[in-house]
Design a protein around this motif. Structure first.
Motif, PDB file in Angstrom:
ATOM      1  N   HIS A 383       0.694  -1.245  -0.211  1.00  0.00           N
ATOM      2  CA  HIS A 383       0.013  -0.064  -0.086  1.00  0.00           C
ATOM      3  C   HIS A 383       0.815   1.335   0.016  1.00  0.00           C
ATOM      4  CE1 HIS A 383      -3.655  -2.316   1.273  1.00  0.00           C
ATOM      5  NE2 HIS A 383      -3.024  -2.980   2.328  1.00  0.00           N
ATOM      6  N   SER A 400      -6.833   0.655   0.454  1.00  0.00           N
ATOM      7  CA  SER A 400      -6.865  -0.750   0.437  1.00  0.00           C
ATOM      8  C   SER A 400      -6.868  -1.487  -0.820  1.00  0.00           C
ATOM      9  CB  SER A 400      -8.134  -1.256   1.236  1.00  0.00           C
ATOM     10  OG  SER A 400      -9.294  -0.627   0.574  1.00  0.00           O
ATOM     11  N   GLN A 420     -13.085  -3.817  -2.836  1.00  0.00           N
ATOM     12  CA  GLN A 420     -12.160  -4.191  -2.094  1.00  0.00           C
ATOM     13  C   GLN A 420     -11.528  -5.737  -1.908  1.00  0.00           C
ATOM     14  OE1 GLN A 420     -11.790  -2.448   1.941  1.00  0.00           O
ATOM     15  NE2 GLN A 420     -11.903  -4.464   2.577  1.00  0.00           N
ATOM     16  N   ASP A 422      -8.671  -6.865   0.091  1.00  0.00           N
ATOM     17  CA  ASP A 422      -7.322  -6.659   0.755  1.00  0.00           C
ATOM     18  C   ASP A 422      -7.600  -7.577   1.921  1.00  0.00           C
ATOM     19  OD1 ASP A 422      -5.560  -5.523   2.599  1.00  0.00           O
ATOM     20  OD2 ASP A 422      -5.821  -3.697   1.830  1.00  0.00           O
ATOM     21  N   HIS A 469      -6.940   2.808   5.829  1.00  0.00           N
ATOM     22  CA  HIS A 469      -6.697   1.650   6.637  1.00  0.00           C
ATOM     23  C   HIS A 469      -5.648   1.955   7.539  1.00  0.00           C
ATOM     24  CE1 HIS A 469      -3.365   0.916   3.950  1.00  0.00           C
ATOM     25  NE2 HIS A 469      -2.991   0.097   4.843  1.00  0.00           N
TER      26      HIS A 469
END
Length: 544
Positions: A383, A400, A420, A422, A469
């Motif tokens: 990330h 994410s 998403q 992740d 996040h």
């Protein structure tokens, strides 16, 4: 992947197994599909065979074979062949190979699906996906291995890219494998074997990224994607492996969308003796002029490349973005380009329609281009944090892992979702969750009007969202309501960058065991080139 139990050996064509890295590209017309594959040994009469029945592949075409000699102590071969005379909205079965290496399994593809009235075309957009850490491909991919093929993903094929079985097209906006040329090209080999499960059933379109800049990685990119429907001028590019199809920029139509692939690396030194930034800028203006004359058939225009023109995460969004923006923003405004899509930043950020850093903060009849960063498909650079405040022209941003769905309903409506994927900080139940969901309405396509362009720079991002996040893990919240960017900046100013690094190291050590390498973060947040150059530092957690 639709890999049929029916195999080449049953047709008496020899055992499959030497054919690998099979992937589809859209052809230059709606009646064509191009297939590319690799053999480690020289071929004899490479060919593609296809038909409307898996047991009767009655059509065939010769392939074009090229030797790849840039990997040390290793020579292998790329092959390209085109299925022609295809009917739209028709399912075809195909196999590739030759008498020396045998033939592949039989694959199945729908050519230019015709959607029922009221149903959209689905285009899947992603950027920056490695062989390892390809978290978006399926939820079984990890950092521990570069292998994430059909066998790996077989336990759950309902989510991630492998679950997008009704997609009409995949578009990968640069940075492949990390890197294509690593380990004498074997990391690149594995990347193509990993995506074979999706790229044999759905065309896999691309643009060039900065991880394909070095001589060896550029040669891998040019040769591995030479089956793209290139219409570049000049038509050929000379890499270290020799002269072949120029895929640094090209365009094609898919339904109601005209796509233009461009290499942002032309601004940063990539060229040969005849292809450079000047040739691209001349070509793209002519292509956009022709595209505007065809807007009755393809009203939406999308340009995609790798580096950002607008973004707000870190230092990449300053000098480098401004360099590309200086040339491209006026062109895209003049010709009414609806979207610019890129990767490079390992996050997702959707901008409001923006011109000269000003926005009306509305997706209804945009008065300027919409810029979207979707570079979070997953790689071992991981990330990127947001080290800058969210600006007024940024509508949504998330760091994410994720990918994009673009649903093209008609000439005026596009539905946009960010999904998403992740596994690092979120429960498994969150994998496949939609985190951004919006509509774009454009009832009058064409060149934008300077008198109607956004002229006021809002003082805040208004109705915007941030999905960070890092926030709950850093332990910096003080109840003041200040943004995480401000809290990080205050911590670094008060305690110094060594303390910031120590805090992040502690955070990394506490993450799930399948996460081992974090994004390199230097003083200004700019991670450009850090992986390839081995500069700065990398956060470690767990065992490698």
């Amino acid at each position: 992947m639709t890999r049929l139990a029916f195999s080449a050996s049953l047709l008496g064509l020899g055992l499959a197994g030497s054919i690998e890295q099979v992937h589809l590209n859209l052809g230059k017309t709606t009646s064509e599909l191009t297939v590319q594959w690799v053999t480690q040994e020289e071929s004899k009469g490479d060919t593609i065979r296809w038909g409307t029945s898996s047991s009767s592949l009655s059509h065939s075409a010769a392939g074009d074979s090229r030797e790849f000699t840039q990997d040390a102590n290793r020579t292998w071969h790329t092959h390209v062949a085109t299925m022609t005379g295809l009917d739209t909205n028709t399912e075809y079965y195909y196999m590739v190979g030759d008498s020396q290496n045998g033939f592949s399994d039989v694959f199945k593809v729908m050519n230019r699906r015709k959607r029922p009235e009221g149903e959209p075309y689905k285009h899947i957009l992603l950027g920056d996906m490695g062989s390892a850490c390809a978290f978006t491909l399926c939820n079984a991919c990890t950092q521990k291995s570069t292998v994430c093929n059909a066998t790996t993903c077989a336990k759950n094929t309902t989510v991630g890219l492998v679950g997008e079985t009704d997609a009409d097209m995949f578009l990968h906006v640069g940075d492949f494998a990390y890197n294509l040329g690593s380990d004498n090209g074997r990391v690149g080999d594995q990347f193509f074997n990993n995506i074979e499960q999706i790229a044999t059933r759905t065309p896999y379109m691309v643009s060039h990224g900065n991880h394909e800049d070095s001589a060896i990685d550029l040669a891998h990119y040019i040769e591995s994607f030479r089956g793209m429907p290139s219409n570049a001028v000049p038509s050929e590019f000379n890499s270290s492996n020799g002269v072949t199809t120029n895929t640094l920029y090209f365009s094609w139509d898919h339904g109601l969308v005209h796509y233009i692939a461009m290499s942002t690396e032309l601004w940063f030194g990539v060229h040969d003796d005849s292809t450079n930034l000047t040739t691209f800028l001349d070509w793209v203006k002519k292509d956009l002029e022709a595209a505007n004359k065809n807007r009755e058939n393809a009203p939406w225009i999308v340009i995609h490349g790798h580096r950002s023109i607008y973004c707000s995460c870190d230092g990449d969004c300053d000098g480098d973005a401004a360099k590309v923006r200086a040339d491209m923003e006026p062109i895209m405004f003049e010709y009414g380009v609806d979207f610019f899509i890129n990767g490079h930043e390992h996050n997702y950020e959707r901008m409001w329609p923006t011109y000269k850093s000003k926005s009306d903060q509305s997706n209804i009849n945009p008065k300027a281009t919409v810029y979207v960063v979707t570079g979070a498909a997953g790689s071992h650079e991981m990330h990127e944090p947001f080290t800058k405040p969210q600006p007024s022209w940024s509508a949504f941003r998330s760091n994410s892992f994720s990918y994009t769905r673009m649903f093209v309903y008609n000439s005026s409506h596009i539905h946009w979702q960010q999904v998403q994927t992740d596994p690092t900080l979120f429960p498994g139940s969150d994998y496949g969750r939609v985190i951004d969901d919006t509509w774009f309405v454009q009832e009058s396509h064409g060149p934008f009007n300077a008198s109607l362009a956004p002229k006021v720079k809002p003082t805040s991002c208004g109705d915007c969202s941030e999905y960070d996040h890092w926030a709950p893990l850093l332990g910096l919240e003080d109840g003041s309501g200040r943004s995480m960017v401000d809290l990080i900046a205050e911590f670094r100013k008060k305690n110094g960058d060594d303390a910031w690094r120590e805090k992040l190291q502690f955070l990394m050590n506490g993450l799930q065991s399948n996460l081992t390498v974090w994004e390199d973060v230097r003083g200004d947040g700019n991670s450009d080139g850090a992986f390839a150059e081995k500069k700065g530092f990398q956060w470690k957690g767990g065992s490698q």
